[in-house]
Design a protein around this motif. Sequence first.
Motif, PDB file in Angstrom:
ATOM      1  N   PHE A  69       2.483   3.217  12.256  1.00  0.00           N
ATOM      2  CA  PHE A  69       1.994   2.187  11.341  1.00  0.00           C
ATOM      3  C   PHE A  69       1.011   2.769  10.329  1.00  0.00           C
ATOM      4  O   PHE A  69       1.005   2.411   9.157  1.00  0.00           O
ATOM      5  CB  PHE A  69       1.321   1.080  12.153  1.00  0.00           C
ATOM      6  N   ASP A 126       1.731   4.452   5.712  1.00  0.00           N
ATOM      7  CA  ASP A 126       1.110   4.057   4.434  1.00  0.00           C
ATOM      8  C   ASP A 126       0.945   5.242   3.474  1.00  0.00           C
ATOM      9  O   ASP A 126       0.533   5.062   2.330  1.00  0.00           O
ATOM     10  CB  ASP A 126      -0.209   3.313   4.660  1.00  0.00           C
ATOM     11  N   PRO A 132      -1.697  -5.404  -1.631  1.00  0.00           N
ATOM     12  CA  PRO A 132      -0.681  -4.467  -1.138  1.00  0.00           C
ATOM     13  C   PRO A 132      -0.791  -4.239   0.362  1.00  0.00           C
ATOM     14  O   PRO A 132       0.159  -3.810   0.983  1.00  0.00           O
ATOM     15  CB  PRO A 132      -0.973  -3.192  -1.921  1.00  0.00           C
ATOM     16  N   VAL A 171       2.109   1.880  -3.423  1.00  0.00           N
ATOM     17  CA  VAL A 171       1.044   2.440  -4.270  1.00  0.00           C
ATOM     18  C   VAL A 171       0.921   3.934  -4.020  1.00  0.00           C
ATOM     19  O   VAL A 171       0.884   4.751  -4.954  1.00  0.00           O
ATOM     20  CB  VAL A 171      -0.297   1.726  -3.981  1.00  0.00           C
ATOM     21  N   MET A 172       0.887   4.308  -2.749  1.00  0.00           N
ATOM     22  CA  MET A 172       0.713   5.721  -2.396  1.00  0.00           C
ATOM     23  C   MET A 172       1.921   6.546  -2.855  1.00  0.00           C
ATOM     24  O   MET A 172       1.773   7.672  -3.341  1.00  0.00           O
ATOM     25  CB  MET A 172       0.524   5.866  -0.881  1.00  0.00           C
ATOM     26  N   GLN A 188      -2.655  -4.282   6.693  1.00  0.00           N
ATOM     27  CA  GLN A 188      -3.174  -2.919   6.731  1.00  0.00           C
ATOM     28  C   GLN A 188      -4.625  -2.934   6.261  1.00  0.00           C
ATOM     29  O   GLN A 188      -5.151  -3.979   5.881  1.00  0.00           O
ATOM     30  CB  GLN A 188      -2.330  -2.030   5.809  1.00  0.00           C
ATOM     31  N   ALA A 189      -5.234  -1.751   6.281  1.00  0.00           N
ATOM     32  CA  ALA A 189      -6.629  -1.683   5.857  1.00  0.00           C
ATOM     33  C   ALA A 189      -6.729  -1.955   4.356  1.00  0.00           C
ATOM     34  O   ALA A 189      -5.826  -1.632   3.590  1.00  0.00           O
ATOM     35  CB  ALA A 189      -7.181  -0.295   6.179  1.00  0.00           C
ATOM     36  N   CYS A 190      -7.840  -2.566   3.965  1.00  0.00           N
ATOM     37  CA  CYS A 190      -8.090  -2.797   2.542  1.00  0.00           C
ATOM     38  C   CYS A 190      -8.441  -1.465   1.901  1.00  0.00           C
ATOM     39  O   CYS A 190      -9.293  -0.726   2.391  1.00  0.00           O
ATOM     40  CB  CYS A 190      -9.253  -3.767   2.369  1.00  0.00           C
ATOM     41  N   ILE A 191      -7.754  -1.138   0.825  1.00  0.00           N
ATOM     42  CA  ILE A 191      -8.077   0.118   0.138  1.00  0.00           C
ATOM     43  C   ILE A 191      -8.864  -0.156  -1.144  1.00  0.00           C
ATOM     44  O   ILE A 191      -9.017   0.709  -1.984  1.00  0.00           O
ATOM     45  CB  ILE A 191      -6.808   0.938  -0.175  1.00  0.00           C
ATOM     46  N   ARG A 192      -9.341  -1.363  -1.256  1.00  0.00           N
ATOM     47  CA  ARG A 192     -10.168  -1.786  -2.387  1.00  0.00           C
ATOM     48  C   ARG A 192      -9.480  -1.469  -3.722  1.00  0.00           C
ATOM     49  O   ARG A 192     -10.132  -1.091  -4.693  1.00  0.00           O
ATOM     50  CB  ARG A 192     -11.547  -1.119  -2.333  1.00  0.00           C
ATOM     51  N   PRO A 230      -9.498   4.014  -5.223  1.00  0.00           N
ATOM     52  CA  PRO A 230     -10.196   2.731  -5.194  1.00  0.00           C
ATOM     53  C   PRO A 230     -11.210   2.623  -4.062  1.00  0.00           C
ATOM     54  O   PRO A 230     -12.226   1.948  -4.191  1.00  0.00           O
ATOM     55  CB  PRO A 230      -9.064   1.718  -5.002  1.00  0.00           C
ATOM     56  N   VAL A 231     -10.914   3.326  -2.953  1.00  0.00           N
ATOM     57  CA  VAL A 231     -11.780   3.150  -1.782  1.00  0.00           C
ATOM     58  C   VAL A 231     -13.201   3.582  -2.085  1.00  0.00           C
ATOM     59  O   VAL A 231     -14.165   2.934  -1.680  1.00  0.00           O
ATOM     60  CB  VAL A 231     -11.208   3.959  -0.597  1.00  0.00           C
ATOM     61  N   THR A 232     -13.334   4.699  -2.817  1.00  0.00           N
ATOM     62  CA  THR A 232     -14.664   5.283  -2.964  1.00  0.00           C
ATOM     63  C   THR A 232     -15.296   4.988  -4.330  1.00  0.00           C
ATOM     64  O   THR A 232     -16.378   5.473  -4.612  1.00  0.00           O
ATOM     65  CB  THR A 232     -14.584   6.803  -2.785  1.00  0.00           C
ATOM     66  N   SER A 233     -14.602   4.195  -5.165  1.00  0.00           N
ATOM     67  CA  SER A 233     -15.184   3.948  -6.484  1.00  0.00           C
ATOM     68  C   SER A 233     -15.785   2.545  -6.551  1.00  0.00           C
ATOM     69  O   SER A 233     -15.713   1.779  -5.597  1.00  0.00           O
ATOM     70  CB  SER A 233     -14.110   4.116  -7.562  1.00  0.00           C
ATOM     71  N   VAL A 293     -16.069  -1.397  -7.810  1.00  0.00           N
ATOM     72  CA  VAL A 293     -14.979  -2.369  -7.708  1.00  0.00           C
ATOM     73  C   VAL A 293     -14.720  -3.171  -8.987  1.00  0.00           C
ATOM     74  O   VAL A 293     -13.582  -3.457  -9.300  1.00  0.00           O
ATOM     75  CB  VAL A 293     -15.211  -3.337  -6.537  1.00  0.00           C
ATOM     76  N   THR A 302       0.833  -1.195   0.000  1.00  0.00           N
ATOM     77  CA  THR A 302       0.000   0.000   0.000  1.00  0.00           C
ATOM     78  C   THR A 302       0.874   1.254   0.000  1.00  0.00           C
ATOM     79  O   THR A 302       0.618   2.221  -0.722  1.00  0.00           O
ATOM     80  CB  THR A 302      -0.900   0.000   1.241  1.00  0.00           C
ATOM     81  N   ASP A 354     -21.955  -1.277  -7.762  1.00  0.00           N
ATOM     82  CA  ASP A 354     -21.371  -2.575  -7.405  1.00  0.00           C
ATOM     83  C   ASP A 354     -22.431  -3.667  -7.356  1.00  0.00           C
ATOM     84  O   ASP A 354     -22.219  -4.793  -7.786  1.00  0.00           O
ATOM     85  CB  ASP A 354     -20.705  -2.490  -6.024  1.00  0.00           C
ATOM     86  N   MET A 389      -8.881   4.709   7.105  1.00  0.00           N
ATOM     87  CA  MET A 389      -8.409   4.186   5.822  1.00  0.00           C
ATOM     88  C   MET A 389      -9.251   3.013   5.310  1.00  0.00           C
ATOM     89  O   MET A 389      -9.443   2.030   6.004  1.00  0.00           O
ATOM     90  CB  MET A 389      -6.969   3.700   6.038  1.00  0.00           C
ATOM     91  N   GLY A 390      -9.772   3.170   4.117  1.00  0.00           N
ATOM     92  CA  GLY A 390     -10.498   2.067   3.495  1.00  0.00           C
ATOM     93  C   GLY A 390     -11.981   2.045   3.796  1.00  0.00           C
ATOM     94  O   GLY A 390     -12.737   1.333   3.158  1.00  0.00           O
ATOM     95  N   TYR A 391     -12.417   2.814   4.782  1.00  0.00           N
ATOM     96  CA  TYR A 391     -13.826   2.756   5.174  1.00  0.00           C
ATOM     97  C   TYR A 391     -14.614   3.987   4.736  1.00  0.00           C
ATOM     98  O   TYR A 391     -15.823   4.031   4.896  1.00  0.00           O
ATOM     99  CB  TYR A 391     -13.955   2.608   6.688  1.00  0.00           C
ATOM    100  N   GLN A 412     -12.035  -8.594  -2.686  1.00  0.00           N
ATOM    101  CA  GLN A 412     -12.129  -7.563  -1.654  1.00  0.00           C
ATOM    102  C   GLN A 412     -13.527  -7.520  -1.048  1.00  0.00           C
ATOM    103  O   GLN A 412     -13.681  -7.302   0.145  1.00  0.00           O
ATOM    104  CB  GLN A 412     -11.705  -6.180  -2.198  1.00  0.00           C
TER     105      GLN A 412
END
Lengths: 372, 715
Positions: free
Chosen positions: A71, A75, B426, A20-21, B374-378, A294-297, A299, A17, A343, A116-118, B393
Motif C-alpha cells: 500500500f 504511491d 489525491p 502525481v508521483m 493515504q497520507a496527506c502530502i499537502r 508540497p510536504v516540506t513547503s 501551503v 497520489t 504558513d 509520508m507527509g510528516y 489540508q
Amino acid sequence: MALLRTTSPHLHGPQTTQHVMQQLLLATVPGLIALSWHFGWGSLINIVIASCTALACEATIVSLRKRPAWFYLRDCSALVTAVLIGLALPPLAPWWVVVVATTFAIVIAKHLYGGMGYNPFNPAMVGYVVVLVSFPVEMTTWPVAQSMLPDGLSTPGLWESIQVVFQFSGSAVDSYSSAYHSIDAYTAATPLDSFKHNNGLLAEQFYDQDAWFVGGRWAGAGWEWVNLGFLTGGCYLLYQRIFTWHAPVAMLSALSIMAWLNFDGGSSVSNGSASMHLLSGATMLGAFFIVTDPVTSAVSHTGRLIYGALIGVLIFVIRAWGNYPDAVAFAVLLMNFAAPFIDYYTLPRTYGHEKYGLGKKASTSQQSLDKD
Amino acid sequence: MNKTWDIPGGIHPPENKLQSLKQGIAEVPLPDILILPLNQHIGAPAMPVVKPGDTVLKGQLVAEPNGFVSAAVHAPSSGAIEAIEDRAIPHPSAMDASCIVIRTDGEDRWVDLHPNRDYRALTIRQLLNLVRDAGITGMGGAGFPSAVKLQPRQSIGTLIINATECEPYITADDGLIRERADEIVIGIDILAQILGNPQQILIGIENNKPEAYTALVNACESAAKNGAITSSIEVVSFATKYPSGGEKQLIQILTGQEVPSGKLPAELGIVCHNIGTVYAVFRAVYLGEPLISRITTVTGNSCTKPGNYEVLLGTPTNHLLGTAGFDEVLCQRLIMGGPMMGYTLNDLNAPVIKSTNCLLAADIVESPAGNPAQACIRCGHCSEVCPASLLPQQLYWYAKARDYDQLANHHLADCIECGACSYVCPSEIPLVQYYRAAKGEIRLIEQEVIVSDRARQRFEYHQERLTKAEQDRTAKREARREEARKKAAELAKNNSESSSADESDVNVDSEVIQAALARVSATKNSPEQELKRLERAVTAAENRLAKAEEKLRQCPDDDSRKKVLEAAVAQTRLRHDDAVNKLSRFKIADIASEQTQSANASAKLADDPTDKDQLASDRASLAIKNAQLKAARQADMSELEKLQNQHDSLQKRVEKARNRLEQAISDNDDNIDAYRVAVEKLDIKLNNSETAIANFVPDDRTSDTLHIEDSEQHN
C-alpha cells in the motif's frame, strides 16, 4: 440489501497520489536524457541503485511499523526520492555514496519523522547533504561532458560505468581509469566551482579558457542542456497542474534578480550572470522538483511565493559568498525550517472575513487565554 | 447582461444531467401510504393536529408549526391517518423519527382551496401568512422555513433567485423552469411584494442550462409586457462551476459581495431563495395549495427510466424508484440529494420530503467504493478548489489533532461542506468528514462550556450569598454587643448619680441581664415560637398520658406487663407535668413583661431603647425585659416580702417534689433515689429560707442576692 452508507461527497476526481508521483517521475525524463547524453550512463546507474535501495528501505521500515508494505510502496513516493537523489549525485559516484544518501533519506529523513507527509525536510536533499558533507571528494568529482573530451575518447560505456561505480578491481577498469586520469580529463570540478575559482581572470577571459565554457553556450557544456531538460519537465508538470507556478517562478525570479543586481559586468571577482545561475548546477532540478515538494513547503499561494523567493536568494548568497559551489540543497533545507513560520503569517483571507493577519490571531489566542 | 464575479476555487465534476432530461416532468402513481415526517425542515418539529383514525382530505393541515422557526405539514392526498409513530426518515443519521402515516383512499379529494389570483390586493402580512400556512421550506436542500427568511429585519435591496443547480445529476430545477417558467415569474413577483419590492431582482443560472435560461427570459419579457408582473427581473447566466449554487457563492457571483462570516445575507440587504421555493410560493398564494408535492430528479445507472417526477411528499422512496425502473441489484449506493452533498439512504421505506431534490441510485461505476485514505502530502489541491479560501489540508491536520483553537483560527466554521476538497484529494482523504466531526465536537464543547459556566456562576453566587449572610450576622452581633456595652455604661453612670444603696441593685440587674442574654442565645426561638412549642409539648404529653392510661386500663390485672405499663404511665405523667410547668412559667413571664410595658415601671427601663415597640419581637430584647422585670419586681418589693415570696415558692416546690417522690415510691420507679435527693435539697433550702426570714435584717443584701440566684438556677 447492502446499500453503502458513506458521507458526502460520493464522487472522486481522477487525481491520485500515485498519479502525481508518476507524473513527477515522467517529468524527470528530459533532464535524465540530457544528463546521460552529456555525462554517460552514470546518472541512470545512480537512479537504479537509489531506487532499489529506496524501495528496500521503504518496505523494511513500513513492515517494521506494521503497515501494509505494498500500500505504501504503491504511491511511488520513495521512488521519487530515489530518482531525485540519483539525478543530484555526480554520475559515476561510487555505489556506496548513493546507498548511504538514499538510506539516510528514506530511513532518517522520511520515516523517523513519521513517514509520508510528516517529514519536515525534503528527504532527497537531506540525503544529498549528508553525503556532500561526509564524502566531499566523491561529491565534487564530476565527469566532464562528452563535448569536452579530447578526440578519440568518449564517455564510458554501460559496462565500464558499472565497473567504475562498483569499483571492480580488474585490469580492464584500471587501465581504463588510468587512461582517463592520465590526461586529467575524465573528471573535473563543476562549472560553478570552476567559475568561483577562476584564478583572477576576467569573466570574459575565463569563458575563453575554461573547458566547460568553451564547449558551452551559456552556463557550461552539458549543464545548460541538463537544466533546460528539467525546465521542460517542470513546464509539463505545470501544464498537468501537479503543482502551482508560485514557488518555482518565485525562486527563479529571485535568483535572477539577485544575480542581476550583483553582476558587475564580468570582473575577476564577478558572481556570474543571471543566465549562468539559471542554467547551471541544480537550479532547474531544484526549482521544479525540490522546491515544489508540497510536504516540506509552505501551503498558501502567498506562502509559496515567499518560500520560493527566499530559496532563490539563499541559493545566490551561498553560491556567491559561501563555501560550496552549489547551494540548492542547503537553501531548500534552510527554508524547510521556515515553512511553518511562513504558513503562520500567510493564511489566505477566508470568504466573509475582513483579512487574516497576526492581529486577529493574537486577539483570538488572547481571548482563549482570557477564558482560561 | 449583468456583470458577474468569479468565485475562488471550485471544481468541474462530470455533470451527468442529460439522462434525467430526456423526458418532461412525469407523474407518479398514488402510493398506498404516505409517510410525513414531522421534521422535514430546519427548526422545531411540527405538532400533529390529527390522531390515528381521522380521515383527512388532500391539502388538509395535519401538523402545525411549533414555534417561529418551524413549518406546517399537510396531507398530500385524501385518506385515513393510520398511525403517528417513529419511522425511517431521510436523514444523514439514518435514525427513525416521528411521522404521520396516511393510508390513501385513492380518491385524492381536495379540501376547499382559496386561490388569490389578485395577490396584489393582499397585505404583506396576509401573503406571509399564506406562505407560512402552506408549510413552505427551502426546496434546494437545506429546508429552512421560507416565511422566516421572508421577514428580515433589514430592508432588502436585492432578491436573488437561485436557479444554479450546480450539483451533478440534479435537474429538478432545470425541468421545472423549462415547463413552468410563467408560474415561477408570478412567484417571484409575490416574493418581491412580500419583501417590499427590492430594486434588484436577479435569477442566477449556470450556462449549462440554455433551455431553462431562454424559458425564463421569455417568461419575464412576456409577463412584463402584458403587465402580469410589476417587478423587473434580470436573468443572469454564468460559467458552470461547482459550487456556484451555494447561497454565499451565488451572492458573490452576482453581486461581488461576501456575506460576513457568521452573518446572514440580509445584512447586505440580500435575500436568496431557491427557484423551487418560488414555485411553491406561487402555488400557495396564487392557487391556494399548500406544499404537498415537489419535483424530484430520479437518476443514476440503477434506474432504467431516469427523469424528473412530480411526487407527493411522503411517498416512500421504493415506490418512486419503482416508477423510475429501479434495479436493486445494480444499486451500489442510494443517495438523497446530489453526489457532492447528498447523504446515503439505507432504508427504501424512507419517504420523499420537502427538501428531496434528487434520488441518485448509483451503480458501482458511478460511485465505486473509495480506496483507503493515504497520507496527506499537502499538495494543496484542496485549498485551490476551496470556494471559501480555506486551507483544507491544515484544517485536516488540526481536526486530526483535535486542536480546536487552531481550527477556529483557520475558520473551520466558514466551511460550507461542499466536498470540493475531498473530490480533488489525491490521497482520497475524507476531508469533509473530518470537518463535520470536528464541528460536532466543537459544538459539544461549546455546550459543555456554557453548562460549566452556568454551574460556576451559580456556585459563585451561592458563595457570595453565604459570605453576605455571615457578614450580616457578624454586624448584628457587633451591634448587640455595642448596645449592651452602651447600656452598661449608662447604667453605671445613672448609678453613680443615684444613692449608693442602689448600687448593688444595678449590679444585680446587669448580671441577670447577662444571664438572660446567654440563655436566649442558647435557645434560638422567638417568644411566640417558644410559646407554641411549649403548648405543643403539653398537648403531646397529654395525648401520650391519655394513651398510656388507656393501655393500662385495658391491661388485665394478672398480666406481667402491667408493671411496665404503670411505670410508663407514671413517667408520662411526670413529663406532662414538666411540660405544663414550663408552659405556665413562660406565660407568667410573658404576661409580666406586658404589664411592665404598660406600667413603665422604672425610669431606668424607660430609657432603655430595647423597650421600643419595633424591637419587641427581638428575642434578646424580650429576654432582657423578662430578666429586668424580675429584677425590677424584686427591687420594688421590700426585702422581707422578697424573702417571703421565695419561701412560698420553695414550699410549693418541696410539696411538689414530695408528691413526685410518693408517686415514685408507689410506682416503684427507678428514679426514687433521685427524687429523694431532690426533696432533701429543697428541704435544706426551705430551712435556709425560714432562717433568713427569722434573722431578717433590712441591710443584709448579700444573703438576699444569693437566694435570688439560687432560686433562679433552680427554676
